[in-house]
Design a protein around this motif. Structure first.
Motif, short mmCIF file in Angstrom:
data_model
loop_
_atom_site.label_atom_id
_atom_site.label_comp_id
_atom_site.label_asym_id
_atom_site.label_seq_id
_atom_site.Cartn_x
_atom_site.Cartn_y
_atom_site.Cartn_z
N PHE A 182 4.56 3.54 -8.79
CA PHE A 182 3.55 3.79 -7.77
C PHE A 182 2.86 2.47 -7.45
O PHE A 182 2.87 1.54 -8.27
N SER A 183 2.29 2.38 -6.26
CA SER A 183 1.76 1.10 -5.78
C SER A 183 0.37 1.26 -5.20
O SER A 183 0.03 2.30 -4.62
N ALA A 184 -0.43 0.20 -5.35
CA ALA A 184 -1.75 0.15 -4.74
C ALA A 184 -1.67 -0.66 -3.45
O ALA A 184 -1.03 -1.71 -3.39
N GLY A 185 -2.32 -0.15 -2.39
CA GLY A 185 -2.30 -0.85 -1.11
C GLY A 185 -3.40 -0.35 -0.20
O GLY A 185 -4.31 0.36 -0.62
N TRP A 186 -3.29 -0.70 1.08
CA TRP A 186 -4.37 -0.38 2.01
C TRP A 186 -3.81 -0.17 3.41
O TRP A 186 -2.64 -0.45 3.69
N ILE A 187 -4.68 0.32 4.28
CA ILE A 187 -4.38 0.41 5.70
C ILE A 187 -5.09 -0.74 6.39
O ILE A 187 -6.28 -0.98 6.15
N ALA A 188 -4.36 -1.47 7.23
CA ALA A 188 -4.96 -2.59 7.96
C ALA A 188 -5.35 -2.12 9.37
O ALA A 188 -4.57 -1.46 10.06
N LYS A 189 -6.58 -2.48 9.78
CA LYS A 189 -7.09 -2.04 11.07
C LYS A 189 -7.33 -3.24 11.96
O LYS A 189 -8.02 -4.20 11.57
N THR A 190 -6.74 -3.23 13.15
CA THR A 190 -6.95 -4.32 14.09
C THR A 190 -7.37 -3.76 15.45
O THR A 190 -7.17 -2.58 15.75
N GLY A 191 -7.97 -4.63 16.28
CA GLY A 191 -8.38 -4.27 17.62
C GLY A 191 -7.78 -5.20 18.64
O GLY A 191 -7.82 -6.43 18.47
N LYS A 192 -7.22 -4.64 19.72
CA LYS A 192 -6.68 -5.44 20.82
C LYS A 192 -7.78 -5.60 21.85
O LYS A 192 -8.31 -4.62 22.39
N LEU A 193 -8.17 -6.84 22.13
CA LEU A 193 -9.31 -7.12 23.00
C LEU A 193 -8.87 -7.38 24.44
O LEU A 193 -7.70 -7.65 24.73
N SER B 191 -12.36 0.72 7.03
CA SER B 191 -11.98 -0.69 7.13
C SER B 191 -13.22 -1.57 7.02
O SER B 191 -14.28 -1.27 7.56
N GLY B 192 -13.05 -2.68 6.31
CA GLY B 192 -14.16 -3.63 6.13
C GLY B 192 -14.10 -4.73 7.15
O GLY B 192 -13.37 -4.68 8.14
N ILE B 193 -14.85 -5.79 6.90
CA ILE B 193 -14.94 -6.89 7.85
C ILE B 193 -13.59 -7.59 8.04
O ILE B 193 -13.32 -8.18 9.07
#
Length: 503
Positions: A339-350, A403-405
């Protein structure tokens, strides 16, 4: 023919047969030809098996059991020692009658010995211990060859099998040993008696498995309940499991399954067992009421289930110590899963066309079936399906994942190779998102999924139209104003001319 001559003829025939048929085995007597007082040699064969549940393997009359009868028996490795018993001469009829008065003791914790009740002046006693054999791992067999006939012997277990509940009783055997009637009224004498001592192996057959579901793991420690020797009872039944640092214990459960048709019993913590977790070491100990239930469930099994959350990258490698009446076995999880630890990455298209990390988005994650090709319609649909266990969908704990900074959510540990659906339940102000789920499969630690929101206004129609502004608009506006002024001047001149003419 005299008695002495008969014995001479028998011994001569026996010797010739032994040389031809047995070679160096030392079988210098046979049931068909010899009797007590004929001297010669024989053997004692020990077969060491695990004690079966229920019926015994066969009669304990010194005869060899058919191979088919013992084919399913589980062989054990143990040491047996054979000792002579002095002052017993089985060429004498009176000494046969003394055998019932003999008592033998001996095991790894008790020195071998023989006593005789109401003994004569030359009381039976332990003689030389002449041989020790280790039973074969594949057959459980050990043979003591070339034992002088017309003697009594004591055979005792000098080293126990691993996990044995206790030693078997020391055995007194004679060479020859009384055999079966041959069917014609003739007494048979067995110069090669066989015995089949059996041990109860505490915890033998115990297993442990690990099952990954989304962000959780469960371990089942299954322990067969075996019969104990004599009138022994269970005085200790403890399962101890030290979990890895990548998982966190949540709950435990103990279920006792007796032999059918008796029903399964879920034991009660505090009544039947005690449960503790100290620094990741989980310990389950049966209390007196639980031990009583186990005593009555021979042939059944006890299953201790450990539930835990995944908190970091790791696998299901794990083992438990099962201690029953002081004997310990250590079952391990076969074929561990990752099993693995990870995250979701959040981006914004401007609107500028650039993409940057986007803070403030929130996600909920669900573990779906590996056979699913699409996610439930939306978050509410996923929640509804997760509420029905038969659907095979579970919600990952720890949400919402925000999502953080840096655009990354807090980490989650999920099972490799399994499918998940993420739903964006909160979209940062000024951006557009989707209500449908984003499906992903975990393969390694790190970024599990990247979700991009588009800034409102990037796409045509996002906002209402604004008034036209800028230099071109200003020129057009000035031109229109001048035309209006010119038209007004013309109209004024015409009206003035008309008024003059009328005077």
């Amino acid at each position: 023919m005299s008695k002495k001559l008969k014995r001479t003829v028998r011994a001569t025939a026996l010797l010739g047969a032994a040389v031809v048929a047995a070679g160096s085995l030392g079988l210098l007597a046979s049931p068909a030809l010899a009797a007590p007082g004929d001297a010669g040699h024989g053997s004692i064969t020990v077969y060491k098996f695990e004690k079966p549940v229920g019926a015994e393997l066969g009669p304990n009359d010194g005869s060899k059991l058919p191979d088919a009868t013992i084919a399913g028996a589980l062989p054990l490795i143990a040491d047996f020692t054979v000792c002579e018993i002095d002052n017993i001469d089985l060429a004498k009829q009176d000494d046969w009658l003394r055998l019932s008065k003999l008592t033998a003791v001996g095991n790894p914790d008790v020195a071998p010995g023989v006593t005789e009740s109401t003994p004569p002046a030359n009381a039976a006693k332990l003689g030389a211990c002449i041989d020790t054999q280790t039973t074969d791992a594949s057959t459980g067999k050990a043979v003591f060859h070339s034992l002088p006939a017309d003697r009594a012997y004591m055979v005792y277990e000098s080293k126990l099998p691993a996990g044995s509940a206790g030693p078997v009783q020391a055995t007194i055997l004679t060479v020859p040993y009384p055999g079966k009637d041959d069917g014609n009224g003739n007494v048979q004498w067995n110069y090669n008696p066989h015995i089949y001592p059996k041990n109860s192996i505490l915890g033998k057959g115990s297993t442990k498995n690990g099952k990954l579901v989304g962000d959780t793991v469960s371990f089942d420690v299954t322990v067969p309940i075996v019969s104990l020797p004599g009138d022994q009872k269970h005085t200790q039944f403890v399962i101890k499991d030290t979990l890895s640092s990548s998982i966190k214990f949540t709950t435990g459960k103990v279920v006792l399954t007796p032999v059918a048709p008796a029903p399964e019993v879920t034991l009660v913590e505090g009544t039947h067992y005690a449960l503790s977790n100290s620094g990741g070491t989980v310990t389950m100990s049966l209390l007196p009421e639980g031990l009583k239930l186990v005593d009555g469930a021979v042939g059944g099994k006890l299953v201790f289930t450990i539930n835990a959350d995944l908190i970091a990258t790791g696998d299901t490698t794990n083992k438990a110590d099962v201690t029953i009446n002081g004997k310990v076995v250590t079952p391990e999880v076969p074929n561990p899963e990752d099993f693995s630890a990870g995250w979701i990455a959040k981006t914004g298209k401007l609107k500028s066309g650039t993409t940057e990390a986007l803070q403030g988005a929130q996600f909920e994650v669900f573990n779906v079936k590996t056979t699913d090709s699409t996610c439930p319609t939306n978050f509410a649909d996923a929640q509804a399906k997760a509420a029905v266990p038969a659907n095979g969908i579970t919600q990952v704990k720890g949400g919402p994942y925000e999502s953080g900074i840096d655009g990354k959510t807090k980490t989650m540990a999920l099972a490799n190779g399994q499918k998940f659906c993420a739903y964006e339940t909160k979209i940062p102000s000024g951006f557009k998102g989707e209500t449908s789920g984003y499906m992903f499969t975990v393969a390694a630690p790190g970024e599990f999924l990247k979700v991009e929101n588009t800034q409102v206004g990037v796409d045509k129609g996002d906002l209402p139209a604004l008034p036209i502004t800028g230099a071109a608009g200003q020129v057009l506006l000035l031109g229109s104003g001048a035309a209006l002024l010119a038209a007004a001047g013309v109209m004024f001149a015409l009206r003035r001319r008309k008024a003059t003419q009328s005077l």
